[in-house]
Write an enzyme that holds these catalytic residues in place. Structure first.
Site, PDB file in Angstrom:
ATOM      1  N   ARG A 126      -2.366  -7.985   0.218  1.00 48.84           N
ATOM      2  CA  ARG A 126      -2.691  -7.067   1.882  1.00 48.84           C
ATOM      3  C   ARG A 126      -4.078  -7.667   2.658  1.00 48.84           C
ATOM      4  NH1 ARG A 126      -3.248  -0.664   1.752  1.00 48.84           N
ATOM      5  NH2 ARG A 126      -4.892  -1.005   0.494  1.00 48.84           N
ATOM      6  N   ARG A 159      -9.637  -6.113   2.603  1.00 48.02           N
ATOM      7  CA  ARG A 159     -10.290  -4.934   2.463  1.00 48.02           C
ATOM      8  C   ARG A 159     -11.310  -5.263   1.217  1.00 48.02           C
ATOM      9  NH1 ARG A 159      -6.810   0.394   2.329  1.00 48.02           N
ATOM     10  NH2 ARG A 159      -8.126   0.889   0.699  1.00 48.02           N
TER      11      ARG A 159
END
Ligand code: ADP
Ligand code: AMP
Length: 215
Positions: A126, A159
């Site tokens: 991601r 992240r």
């Protein structure tokens, strides 16, 4: 009728953020997500609560749950200010589920079902836009230009908690704390399970139909 109250459940990486955006647009509701709210307030001083850590950051970087007192307050304020919502990332344990039950009523509870190994691949790949928060995947949903957001031209970043080690801990925390929440709602009329391992468009087709049936 007032705007619908929709709860989207599922493990980290199930596609809750991806699908919540579509729900918010299609059903004209607010996207309420505790993960984004906490990331925007990682260094908030919570020392007055006399907990293990003085800010949410330490919990989040370790893949642990931020204490209920902090997240319950975030959700209460957000729901009070929303005329219709899709709630994503909360509740994550039974105490949060009971608290939610005491402050609102739900029209739809949709649970996205995805296998663990697929979740690890989705989370470690991601990438999110540092400016607008748009969501990508290096393999499954790549941007047009490497590392650049299609929507706003911002920089795409990984992240801090999307490393494999922290992802595995988050999935363990999910099994221990959040799977019981899904069991808590199962059997209610508002509850529906969606196969989250299909393409995003296929997941959306099932989800949209399930919501339309209930609101
Ligand atoms: P969550 O909010 O549940 O943690 P996200 O919506 O952020 O999950 O999705 C996690 C990752 O998986 C993102 O990189 C996203 O682009 C990708 N993704 C979302 N839905 C699908 C899907 N149906 N198939 C493959 N990849 C997906
Ligand atoms: P998410 O963006 O939903 O993957 O959440 C990222 C991190 O924020 C989690 O790993 C937790 O540390 C924290 N968090 C988000 N929502 C909650 C919640 N409802 N309860 C406790 N911690 C949460």
């Amino acid at each position: 009728m007032s705007q619908p109250h929709i709860l989207l459940l599922g493990p980290p990486g199930a596609g809750k953020g991806t699908q919540s955006k579509r729900i918010a647009d299609r059903f004209d509701v607010e996207h309420v997500t505790t993960g984004d709210a906490l990331r925007a307030n990682k260094d908030m001083d919570i020392s007055d609560l006399d907990l293990e850590h003085d800010t949410p950051r330490e919990y989040m970087e370790a893949g642990e749950l931020v204490p209920d007192a902090v997240v319950n307050e975030i959700v209460k304020t957000a729901l009070e200010n929303a005329d219709g919502y899709v709630l994503d990332g909360y509740p994550r344990n039974l105490d949060q589920a009971e608290y939610l039950d005491s402050i609102t009523e739900l029209d739809v509870v949709a649970s996205l079902d995805v296998s663990t190994e697929e979740l690890v691949d989705r989370l470690t790949g991601r990438r999110v836009c540092d400016d607008c928060g748009a969501n990508y995947h290096v393999e499954f949903a790549p941007p047009e230009a490497d590392g650049v957001c299609d929507d706003c031209g911002g920089e795409l970043v990984q992240r801090e908690d999307d490393t494999e080690e922290t992802v595995r801990e988050r999935l363990r925390v999910f099994e221990e704390n959040t799977q019981p929440v899904i069991d808590f709602y199962e059997g209610e009329e508002a509850f529906v399970t969606i196969d989250g391992e299909q393409t995003p468009d296929e997941v959306w087709a099932d989800l949209e139909a399930a919501i339309e049936k209930r609101v």
